[in-house]
Design a protein around this motif. Structure first.
Motif, short mmCIF file in Angstrom:
data_model
loop_
_atom_site.label_atom_id
_atom_site.label_comp_id
_atom_site.label_asym_id
_atom_site.label_seq_id
_atom_site.Cartn_x
_atom_site.Cartn_y
_atom_site.Cartn_z
N ARG A 127 7.51 -10.80 2.82
CA ARG A 127 6.50 -9.74 2.96
C ARG A 127 6.28 -9.38 4.43
N ARG A 130 9.15 -7.32 5.90
CA ARG A 130 9.25 -5.97 5.37
C ARG A 130 8.07 -5.08 5.79
N ASN A 131 7.10 -5.65 6.50
CA ASN A 131 5.84 -4.95 6.76
C ASN A 131 5.90 -4.09 8.02
N GLU A 132 5.87 -2.80 7.82
CA GLU A 132 5.97 -1.83 8.91
C GLU A 132 4.72 -1.82 9.80
N ILE A 139 0.11 1.43 7.28
CA ILE A 139 0.67 1.69 5.96
C ILE A 139 -0.38 1.30 4.93
N LYS A 142 -0.73 1.42 -1.04
CA LYS A 142 0.42 0.86 -1.76
C LYS A 142 0.10 0.60 -3.22
N PRO A 157 4.63 4.27 -5.72
CA PRO A 157 5.99 4.36 -5.16
C PRO A 157 5.96 4.45 -3.64
N GLN A 158 6.92 3.82 -2.98
CA GLN A 158 6.94 3.74 -1.52
C GLN A 158 6.89 5.13 -0.86
N LYS A 159 7.54 6.11 -1.47
CA LYS A 159 7.54 7.46 -0.89
C LYS A 159 6.14 8.08 -0.84
N TRP A 161 3.30 6.21 -0.22
CA TRP A 161 2.38 5.44 0.62
C TRP A 161 1.86 6.33 1.74
N ARG A 163 1.29 6.77 5.44
CA ARG A 163 1.86 6.17 6.66
C ARG A 163 1.40 6.99 7.87
N GLN A 181 15.53 -5.01 8.91
CA GLN A 181 15.70 -4.24 7.67
C GLN A 181 17.18 -4.08 7.35
#
Length: 199
Positions: A127, A130-132, A139, A142, A157-159, A161, A163, A181
């Motif tokens: 986790r 992967r955390n931006e 972010i 989620k 869905p990630q798209k 989120w 940001r 990544q």
């Protein structure tokens, strides 16, 4: 009479239901506006960060845990597996994120964290990698609850989120994050081809 009372109760219930639904929509709308402005609205900051005491919508670096985040990224990029990193953290006696929050006096509970006596599971290491948030991007959004009546969480869905870039000081530089990544994606492809779990 009884019939009038029943009607009155029914009307009151309908009004209460309508007020609750409207309030829920308004709260969600306000939260989304704050998210889109890059304001932190979570109860607990990501491991490596703290809420700024002067503004709880901002994050500041936690100098106690930020070095651990950097070590995790450095070890992963040097070729250490996620399981190997978790074992190293446990051998060093470093409390996992859930245990650390409780040690700091936060009333934090996570179902997975209750079972491992403060040890690092590989999922916590993954986790973090992967955390931006660690490159200074906020972010959020989620997950969402299904409705104000049903508190069950549903993943977004990630798209979709929310940001916002550059909202807080980075712990990891973007190049290091992207390298991690890239390694993730490469190792996942290898594991699919060879039927071995490499991460």
């Amino acid at each position: 009479n009884a019939a009038t009372q029943l009607i009155s109760v029914g009307v009151t219930n309908v009004i209460n239901e309508s007020v609750a639904a409207t309030t829920s929509v308004n709260v969600r709308g306000t939260l989304n506006v704050n998210r889109q402005q890059g304001k932190f609205i979570g109860s607990f900051a990501s491991y490596g960060y703290l809420k700024d005491p002067s503004d709880h919508h901002k994050l500041i670096i936690d100098e106690d845990t930020a070095p651990i985040v950097r070590m995790i990224f450095d070890d992963f990029i040097r070729g250490c597996s996620i399981m190997g990193i978790a074992k190293k953290l446990n051998a060093m006696g470093i409390p996992n994120p859930s245990a650390y929050k409780r040690l700091k006096g936060f009333r934090y509970h996570h179902p997975a964290g209750e079972k491992n006596d403060g040890l690092w599971p590989d999922s916590s290491v993954r986790r973090i990698l992967r955390n931006e948030m660690y490159i200074g991007n906020m972010i959020q959004g989620k997950n969402t609850t299904i409705s104000y009546k049903i508190k069950q969480c549903r993943a977004i869905p990630q798209k979709d989120w929310i940001r916002v870039k550059g909202t807080h000081e980075a712990i990891i530089d973007p190049e290091t994050f992207e390298k991690a990544q890239s390694l993730f994606n490469r190792n996942i492809r290898k594991s699919v081809k060879s039927d071995e779990i490499l991460l």
